[in-house]
Design an enzyme around this catalytic site. Structure first.
Site, PDB file in Angstrom:
ATOM      1  N   ARG A  23       0.779  -1.234   0.000  1.00  0.00           N
ATOM      2  CA  ARG A  23       0.000   0.000   0.000  1.00  0.00           C
ATOM      3  C   ARG A  23       0.815   1.290   0.000  1.00  0.00           C
ATOM      4  O   ARG A  23       0.244   2.381   0.031  1.00  0.00           O
ATOM      5  CB  ARG A  23      -1.001   0.035   1.170  1.00  0.00           C
ATOM      6  CG  ARG A  23      -1.986  -1.115   1.174  1.00  0.00           C
ATOM      7  CD  ARG A  23      -3.199  -0.841   2.021  1.00  0.00           C
ATOM      8  NE  ARG A  23      -2.877  -0.676   3.430  1.00  0.00           N
ATOM      9  CZ  ARG A  23      -3.787  -0.500   4.373  1.00  0.00           C
ATOM     10  NH1 ARG A  23      -5.076  -0.458   4.046  1.00  0.00           N
ATOM     11  NH2 ARG A  23      -3.447  -0.362   5.641  1.00  0.00           N
ATOM     12  N   ASP A  24       2.144   1.187  -0.075  1.00  0.00           N
ATOM     13  CA  ASP A  24       2.944   2.413  -0.157  1.00  0.00           C
ATOM     14  C   ASP A  24       4.239   2.148  -0.936  1.00  0.00           C
ATOM     15  O   ASP A  24       5.322   2.542  -0.513  1.00  0.00           O
ATOM     16  CB  ASP A  24       3.260   2.953   1.230  1.00  0.00           C
ATOM     17  CG  ASP A  24       3.750   4.396   1.204  1.00  0.00           C
ATOM     18  OD1 ASP A  24       3.377   5.128   0.262  1.00  0.00           O
ATOM     19  OD2 ASP A  24       4.495   4.787   2.121  1.00  0.00           O
ATOM     20  N   ILE A  25       4.100   1.489  -2.081  1.00  0.00           N
ATOM     21  CA  ILE A  25       5.277   1.220  -2.913  1.00  0.00           C
ATOM     22  C   ILE A  25       5.660   2.487  -3.652  1.00  0.00           C
ATOM     23  O   ILE A  25       4.852   3.080  -4.368  1.00  0.00           O
ATOM     24  CB  ILE A  25       4.997   0.077  -3.903  1.00  0.00           C
ATOM     25  CG1 ILE A  25       4.674  -1.214  -3.137  1.00  0.00           C
ATOM     26  CG2 ILE A  25       6.199  -0.144  -4.814  1.00  0.00           C
ATOM     27  CD1 ILE A  25       4.285  -2.374  -4.034  1.00  0.00           C
ATOM     28  N   ASN A  29      10.915   3.538  -0.857  1.00  0.00           N
ATOM     29  CA  ASN A  29      10.766   2.263  -0.148  1.00  0.00           C
ATOM     30  C   ASN A  29      11.395   1.098  -0.903  1.00  0.00           C
ATOM     31  O   ASN A  29      11.091  -0.059  -0.635  1.00  0.00           O
ATOM     32  CB  ASN A  29       9.286   1.982   0.130  1.00  0.00           C
ATOM     33  CG  ASN A  29       8.740   2.908   1.198  1.00  0.00           C
ATOM     34  OD1 ASN A  29       9.485   3.457   2.006  1.00  0.00           O
ATOM     35  ND2 ASN A  29       7.428   3.101   1.203  1.00  0.00           N
TER      36      ASN A  29
END
Length: 208
Positions: A23-25, A29
């Site tokens: 949910r936060d690629i 990251n």
């Protein structure tokens, strides 16, 4: 292709084996294990991730606006939101700017929700149809029509790029079926060096 194969493989492992949606690629990251060596990457920061069951719909708004799929902002999504993020990253790696842009988070979000983007000249003139095809499939506004990470890894773009990399290594005594990161040099992908220069942009992570 070297970098993207590794990231897609990590997402595939999360989705299929771990039943985890990240949910936060985004580029921040994706960690280089060793500086200037793109042959070893790690997907990090699972602070916004969660477990899911097949077919489960998620409702929490979360992520970074440049990279988050439109259905997340509509609070009705599944693990394929990660594939949208991968499409944005691939786009940025090739041309060094995002497909959806704006003066502030609100402007960016508006363009994301419309899902409209272009392959601008001259940056995209020499880019293969296979690469554009993969990006289109990943940035499909209907998440059900996006490929899974497993399917994306079977896309012709990966097959052609990895074949080229293997050809460059043909003089080496390697098992052609092996997925050995050491056989791929950073130079095998012209986009690779751009990772360090990509800004996440779009403000901070949000959770509503």
């Amino acid at each position: 292709a070297v970098m993207m194969r590794q990231i897609f493989s990590a997402v595939d492992s999360c989705h299929r084996r771990g039943k985890v949606v990240h949910r936060d690629i985004k580029p921040e990251n994706i960690l280089l294990v060793q500086k200037d060596d793109v042959s070893q990457l790690r997907l990090i920061d699972f602070g916004l991730s969660r477990f899911f069951e097949p077919g489960q719909r998620l409702r929490t708004r979360v992520g970074t606006v440049y990279y988050t799929a439109p259905e997340v902002w509509k609070q009705d999504y599944d693990e394929k939101c990660d594939l949208w993020s991968m499409g944005v990253i691939l786009y940025v790696l090739i041309c060094s700017y995002p497909p959806f842009d704006g003066d502030d988070d609100e402007d960016i979000l508006n363009t994301v929700m419309k899902g409209r983007y272009k392959f601008h000249s001259p940056e995209w003139d020499g880019v293969s149809d296979e690469a554009k095809s993969l990006i289109r499939s990943l940035l499909h506004r209907n998440s059900r029509k996006r490929p899974t990470a497993t399917q994306a890894l079977e896309h012709p773009w990966f097959r052609s790029q990895l074949s080229d990399a293997e050809s460059e290594s043909s003089d080496e005594d390697l098992d052609e079926d092996a997925w050995d990161d050491d056989m791929y040099a950073p130079e095998a992908t012209p986009e690779a060096s751009r990772l360090k220069g990509i800004s996440g942009g779009g403000g901070n992570n949000s959770r509503h």
